[in-house]
Design a protein around this motif. Structure first.
Motif, mmCIF file in Angstrom:
data_model
loop_
_atom_site.group_PDB
_atom_site.id
_atom_site.type_symbol
_atom_site.label_atom_id
_atom_site.label_comp_id
_atom_site.label_asym_id
_atom_site.label_seq_id
_atom_site.Cartn_x
_atom_site.Cartn_y
_atom_site.Cartn_z
ATOM 1 N N ASN A 9 0.521 -1.030 -0.051
ATOM 2 C CA ASN A 9 0.598 0.403 0.016
ATOM 3 C C ASN A 9 0.691 1.568 0.054
ATOM 4 O OD1 ASN A 9 -2.293 -1.713 2.222
ATOM 5 N ND2 ASN A 9 -2.056 -1.567 -0.314
ATOM 6 N N ARG A 10 1.579 1.074 0.671
ATOM 7 C CA ARG A 10 2.850 1.982 0.321
ATOM 8 C C ARG A 10 3.457 2.705 -0.816
ATOM 9 N NH1 ARG A 10 7.492 2.297 5.497
ATOM 10 N NH2 ARG A 10 6.059 1.618 6.207
ATOM 11 N N VAL A 11 4.354 1.657 -1.881
ATOM 12 C CA VAL A 11 4.907 2.171 -2.759
ATOM 13 C C VAL A 11 4.030 1.446 -3.976
ATOM 14 C CG1 VAL A 11 7.045 1.395 -1.510
ATOM 15 C CG2 VAL A 11 5.972 -0.518 -2.886
ATOM 16 N N ASN A 12 2.698 1.271 -4.060
ATOM 17 C CA ASN A 12 1.887 0.695 -5.411
ATOM 18 C C ASN A 12 1.969 1.818 -6.118
ATOM 19 O OD1 ASN A 12 0.438 1.818 -4.175
ATOM 20 N ND2 ASN A 12 -1.143 -0.173 -3.544
ATOM 21 N N VAL A 13 2.402 3.280 -5.245
ATOM 22 C CA VAL A 13 1.834 4.421 -6.440
ATOM 23 C C VAL A 13 3.242 4.642 -7.566
ATOM 24 C CG1 VAL A 13 3.536 5.387 -4.777
ATOM 25 C CG2 VAL A 13 2.194 6.461 -6.034
ATOM 26 N N ALA A 14 4.064 3.594 -6.954
ATOM 27 C CA ALA A 14 5.130 3.216 -7.695
ATOM 28 C C ALA A 14 4.618 2.859 -9.612
ATOM 29 C CB ALA A 14 6.178 2.762 -7.739
ATOM 30 N N PHE A 15 3.785 2.113 -9.421
ATOM 31 C CA PHE A 15 2.960 1.402 -10.579
ATOM 32 C C PHE A 15 1.721 2.054 -10.854
ATOM 33 C CE2 PHE A 15 5.322 -2.449 -10.569
ATOM 34 C CZ PHE A 15 5.373 -3.108 -12.028
ATOM 35 N N ALA A 16 1.067 2.488 -10.381
ATOM 36 C CA ALA A 16 0.448 3.643 -10.447
ATOM 37 C C ALA A 16 0.626 4.935 -11.663
ATOM 38 C CB ALA A 16 -0.527 4.313 -8.691
#
Length: 436
Positions: free
Chosen positions: A33-40
């Protein structure tokens, strides 16, 4: 002595089977939940008109929240109990992570990331403290390595899932793929937050799933360690803030955090330059994380066996620095994957022996405050500054090389501080098994 050793082995094995797999799953979801912003960000940035600097700032704002609330949250866990506090944190950050799908502009993106950081601030340092409630010092680096393997494991398993969600859910129910990514990957956190409330046990004396002799041995062993540490240093909260060793460890941790999140937030974008599809990108991005999972468990066990922390932290940091430099020069996907694998190994392998150091000279409330302080300061410097610098330098130079060199330099500084840290955190007397 043989009977004592058998009892110890049986107790530690039972504790590990009960709590470690569950904690791994929780940390897996926390890091996802912390780093999935990388793919988003691979499509979200285009859809919302974000520059690399805006994305880097949003990624980094998360750590301002962890900085402000990390230590208070860890003290709350110590006073309220791990079971209730961990469950509450998971419900909060899971809901906020799903709400990332509602971001429409930089301001809303920044606010959501900040409050996710606030909600999640006490989870990681809380678990590090929680492990000290269950494991004598001599077992701690290895179990910490097993627990922390969830971070690269999260990237290893989460990357293909994120890539597939991004590619195959785009347009479903009139939502973008990046919106579905946030929603789908947040739901398990909310569900397991409810389960944590009934599954976790606060301390060994409450563990009805241990036999009476096992509870007695573990409680006495941990109380003995606590008494020995308390005799060497005070255990109140303010001791942690005044101890220079806590601040030195925070600086070491800032370098490893900067490296960890540089890979976590920017590796998909580094690899995307070579023209991979989202699904291919997810699979390839899993490779360096597989190396990290295996490497950090081996390194944590090696640190325990040799009863040494400083050099294990320093050598791992230098390996991470080398990998970052090579990644900044990589002209092919193969070289980049190898470089990221070396960097990922070094950065992650440094953490298990590192987190065995604070509880060697802090106890009770001081340990809770000290671990929270190290995590919040180290993560905020590494997570916030690192991502902002990388994003800004990417916009200015058109490549990621300068940002990766900057991260490499911070890892070298961490290695130097770790070597010079001093005997109190590495004393073999402190780490020797009382049964020997």
């Amino acid at each position: 002595m043989a009977a004592h050793s058998t009892l110890e082995h049986r107790t530690i094995r039972k504790v590990s089977r009960r709590i470690i797999p569950f904690l791994i799953i929780l940390y897996f979801l926390s890091f996802l939940n912390r780093v999935n912003v990388a793919f988003a960000g691979l499509t979200m940035n285009h859809d919302l008109g974000f520059t690399n600097a805006v994305f880097g700032t949003g990624a980094g704002v998360f750590f301002i929240g962890t900085f402000l609330f990390g230590t208070p949250s860890n003290i709350a866990l110590h006073r309220i109990g791990a079971r209730r506090w961990i469950a509450l944190m998971m419900l909060a950050w899971g809901s906020l992570s799903a709400a990332n799908a509602l971001a429409t502009n930089p301001t809303s993106f920044y606010l959501l990331r900040f409050f996710i950081g606030v909600a999640e601030a006490g989870f990681f340092p809380g678990v590090i403290l929680y492990l000290s409630f269950w494991y004598p010092t001599r077992h701690r680096a290895f179990v910490t390595a097993i627990f922390m393997a969830a971070a690269p494991l999260s990237n290893m398993i989460g990357s293909p899932i994120s890539g597939a969600l991004l590619q195959y859910t785009n347009g479903v129910a009139h939502l973008h793929g990046w919106q579905w990514l946030f929603i789908v990957e947040a739901l398990p956190t909310v569900v397991l937050g409810c389960i944590a409330l009934v599954y976790l046990t606060d301390k060994p004396e409450d563990a009805q799933w241990l036999e009476q002799d096992e509870r007695r041995w573990l409680t006495q062993e941990l109380e003995k360690e606590h008494s020995e540490k308390a005799a060497r240093s005070a255990s109140n909260v303010w001791v942690a803030f005044k101890d220079i060793r806590v601040w030195l460890l925070a600086l070491v941790y800032s370098g490893t955090s900067m490296g960890l999140y540089a890979i976590g937030f920017w590796a998909p974008m580094l690899l995307k330059q070579f023209g991979f599809s989202f699904v291919e990108l997810g699979v390839i991005n899993a490779i360096p994380n597989l190396v990290a999972v295996v490497g950090m468990v081996y390194w944590g066990r090696r640190s325990d066996r040799q009863r040494e922390r400083r050099l294990h932290v320093a050598i791992a940091c230098l390996a991470g620095a080398l990998g970052m430099v090579v990644a900044g020069q990589a002209a092919s996907a193969l070289v980049l994957v190898i470089a990221l694998s070396v960097a990922n190994f070094g950065i992650n392998a440094a953490k298990p022996p590192f987190w065995s150091m604070p509880t060697l000279f802090l106890s009770s409330s001081a340990a809770a405050a000290g671990i929270g302080l190290i995590n919040s300061v180290g993560s905020s410097i590494g997570g916030t500054v690192g991502q902002m610098v990388i994003g800004k330098l990417r916009d200015l130079s058109g490549n990621y090389s300068s940002g990766l060199y900057f991260v490499s330099a911070t890892l070298v500084i961490s290695a130097v501080i770790a070597v010079l840290f001093g005997r109190p955190a590495t004393s073999k007397v402190d780490m020797r098994s009382p049964s020997k």
